[in-house]
Write an enzyme that holds these catalytic residues in place. Structure first.
Site, PDB file in Angstrom:
ATOM      1  N   LYS A  14      -9.429  37.160 131.799  1.00  0.00           N
ATOM      2  CA  LYS A  14      -9.851  35.763 131.611  1.00  0.00           C
ATOM      3  C   LYS A  14      -8.665  34.838 131.836  1.00  0.00           C
ATOM      4  O   LYS A  14      -7.544  35.141 131.416  1.00  0.00           O
ATOM      5  CB  LYS A  14     -10.408  35.602 130.183  1.00  0.00           C
ATOM      6  CG  LYS A  14     -11.043  34.242 129.902  1.00  0.00           C
ATOM      7  CD  LYS A  14     -11.647  34.218 128.491  1.00  0.00           C
ATOM      8  CE  LYS A  14     -12.329  32.905 128.163  1.00  0.00           C
ATOM      9  NZ  LYS A  14     -12.911  32.897 126.804  1.00  0.00           N
ATOM     10  N   SER A  20     -17.714  31.456 126.478  1.00  0.00           N
ATOM     11  CA  SER A  20     -16.886  30.949 127.556  1.00  0.00           C
ATOM     12  C   SER A  20     -16.340  32.034 128.489  1.00  0.00           C
ATOM     13  O   SER A  20     -15.883  31.696 129.579  1.00  0.00           O
ATOM     14  CB  SER A  20     -15.726  30.148 126.963  1.00  0.00           C
ATOM     15  OG  SER A  20     -14.860  30.989 126.231  1.00  0.00           O
ATOM     16  N   SER A  69     -17.555  33.831 122.321  1.00  0.00           N
ATOM     17  CA  SER A  69     -17.275  33.762 123.757  1.00  0.00           C
ATOM     18  C   SER A  69     -17.094  35.095 124.473  1.00  0.00           C
ATOM     19  O   SER A  69     -17.002  35.125 125.696  1.00  0.00           O
ATOM     20  CB  SER A  69     -16.031  32.901 124.003  1.00  0.00           C
ATOM     21  OG  SER A  69     -16.349  31.550 123.867  1.00  0.00           O
TER      22      SER A  69
END
Lengths: 479, 97
Positions: free
Chosen positions: A81, A156, A180
């Site tokens: 990420k 997210s 997330s």
């Protein structure tokens, strides 16, 4: 070998260890998969083709010398990420304000993966600064759900979840502040775990809500998740909230046995707002575990509806403080024209941050301001204590709490951002876990009538990942 | 809406947050923040008089160590990220006249 990208991480690792597949071959397979698919899905902000091929050769050399014996993930390609610092590799947090930021150091989690022989393919798309539930607030455009590209992948960590689902990486790292990792895992049909707060070092993770943020894996199955968490966890003196406990091998928990596991299902999780198809799939998962020997009963968790307002107060407050560092001086975006220092700060930040980030910074600044601090911020911290107590009571009776991850399956693109509060309500089952510091895992448990994935969420008390992995593994094995 | 956010409040929060909002953004922020605070006001339903605020979910203590330099000199790499640098330093706008 043409089916490399269909293998789970541990299987690929075994094939590499036995010499059947070369690291270069595995890396090339994933890079071609990214080339073929990412134009459609947009899972990646940055694909590091050159770095990945270089790492592939280096890792192969280490494997050949026997230096990575006992490292089950050696040579396996991973996606990270884009809020974890990677030395020498662009790290943007999917924000304009960090559009050109190249970290000079490695986050601990990524460094541990490199030590374990991981090949980093690139950096995945996310909601800007991890603020969002759809990956639509990214400055680099939304990611699409591989199960149906008309739908969001969740967020997210949407890029990480979608990349795993699409076969654009063998596994990925995400971060979870209010769901997330678990929510995009559920929407994309992969496994995602948020470990107990303090299990994985946050060093080099660009902070959103520091008291809530945790890094964790997104994988094809529960065994991969246990192996990845084993590789990235452990005490780190560079993160003062990192827990000083001996290292744990979570793969030891991959045992098919839940006869001693007491499962509680919060009745309050199955009220209004929960999609009936999601409810049925989640109850189906509970039935599977019951048949496997676990005891299952319903109970009242209480305070469920108060978690969202408490969370958004605390997370916004911490975000407003954490994001003060983006000032257009040391790194990132600086506005072109300005009159003096303060105007430069204000214009750089206003032009560099997107709408959702600004919304949370404003709210956070307000709840921390004098006159409102006690009424909002302090009140939220007290409610957090009550929520923690409710979980303590529940875990005195149950080993595992089982429920949905999200009220619905993945919404269509463009349907969520217009009404922030409605979007925040979607976090109702995931958010209290971060407030209480608990570990939680999302495991696929079916699809709805439109074919969109549904996940079941299992929660355990702090540092009880052993029970979490054992229950999740048993469910996955017998379902 | 119970919470009405005034222009003055938005101006003040803008100063605290170091954000310069357009008129349109200010109006949106007033409405968004009002709605969020209405929602957060739900917490007032809970009696927390005897509850200690909890900043961390389990006890954590400050961690001390000796103040010893362990890093290496990477000044040039760090400065590469700066929007403007000169002679090994960050360049900032004039801060006083």
């Amino acid at each position: 070998m043409s089916n490399i990208t269909e293998l789970d991480a541990l299987t690929l690792g075994r094939e590499i260890a036995s010499g059947n597949i070369k690291v270069r071959e595995a890396t090339e397979s994933y890079l071609s998969s990214i080339k073929a698919k990412d134009e459609q899905y947009n899972c990646y902000v940055t694909v590091d083709e050159e770095g990945a091929m270089k790492a592939a050769d280096e890792v192969q050399a280490r494997i050949d010398k026997g230096e990575l014996d006992g490292s089950p993930l050696a040579g396996v390609p991973v996606a990270v990420k884009d809020n974890m610092c990677t030395e020498g590799l662009l790290t943007t947090c999917s924000s304009k304000i960090l559009y050109n930021f190249v970290p000079t150091y490695e986050s601990t989690a990524v460094g541990k993966l490199r030590d374990a022989g991981a090949v980093i393919l690139g950096k995945t798309n996310m909601d800007e600064f991890a603020m969002g539930s759809t990956t639509e607030t990214s400055y680099f455009g939304p990611t699409r759900n591989p199960a149906n590209p008309e739908h969001v992948p969740g967020g997210s960590s949407g890029g990480s979840a979608a990349a795993v689902a699409a076969g654009e990486c063998a596994y990925a790292l995400g971060s979870d502040t209010g769901g997330s990792i678990r929510q995009p895992a559920s929407y994309c049909g992969v496994v995602g775990i948020k470990p107990t707060y303090g299990t994985v070092s946050r060093y080099g993770l660009i902070a959103y809500g520091s008291s809530l943020d945790q890094i964790g894996p997104l994988t094809r199955n529960v065994s991969d998740a246990a192996a990845v968490l084993t590789a990235i966890s452990g005490h780190d003196e560079r993160d003062s909230t990192s827990v000083d406990k001996p290292a744990v091998d979570y793969t030891q928990s991959l045992v098919k046995d839940v006869k001693d596991i007491r499962i509680g299902i919060p009745r309050d999780y199955f009220g209004e707002g929960l999609d009936p198809e999601v409810a049925a799939a989640v109850r189906g998962a509970a039935d599977v575990l019951k048949s496997a020997g676990a005891s299952v009963e319903e109970f009242d968790l209480s305070l469920v509806n108060y978690a969202i307002p408490a969370y958004y107060t605390i997370a916004a407050a911490e975000a407003s403080s954490n994001l003060e560092r983006f000032d257009g001086i040391k790194y990132g975006y600086r506005t072109e024209e300005y009159a003096g220092l303060h105007n430069m700060y204000k214009k750089s930040r206003s032009e560099g941050f997107g709408a959702e980030v600004k919304r949370r910074i404003m709210l956070g600044s307000f709840v921390l301001s004098s006159g409102y601090y006690d009424a909002y911020y302090l009140k939220a911290l007290k409610v957090k204590a009550l929520i923690k107590k409710a979980f303590d009571d529940a875990f005195s009776k149950y080993d595992i709490i089982l429920g949905p991850v999200a009220p619905t399956t993945a919404p269509k693109l463009g349907e969520s951002l217009a009404d922030p509060i409605k979007m925040y309500l979607g976090d109702i089952y995931t958010i209290s876990v971060n407030l209480a510091g608990l570990p939680g895992i999302s495991v696929p448990c079916g699809t709805d009538s439109a074919g969109l994935p549904i996940g079941v969420q299992l929660l355990a008390d702090c540092f009880q990942e052993e029970k979490l992995f054992r229950t999740a593994y048993t469910y996955e094995s017998v379902k | 809406m119970a919470n009405i956010i005034s222009d003055e409040t938005i101006e003040y929060v803008g100063i605290l947050a170091k954000l310069e909002l357009s008129d349109e953004e200010k109006e949106a922020a007033k409405s968004d923040m009002g709605r969020m605070l209405d929602y957060i006001d739900m917490l007032g339903e809970l009696d927390t008089d005897d509850v200690e605020p909890m900043s961390h979910a389990f006890p954590v203590q400050n961690v001390f160590r000796e103040d010893v330099v362990t890093g290496t000199d990477i000044r040039d790499q760090i400065l590469k990220n700066a929007p403007e640098e000169k002679d090994g330093m960050f360049v900032v706008p004039k801060t006083f006249d």
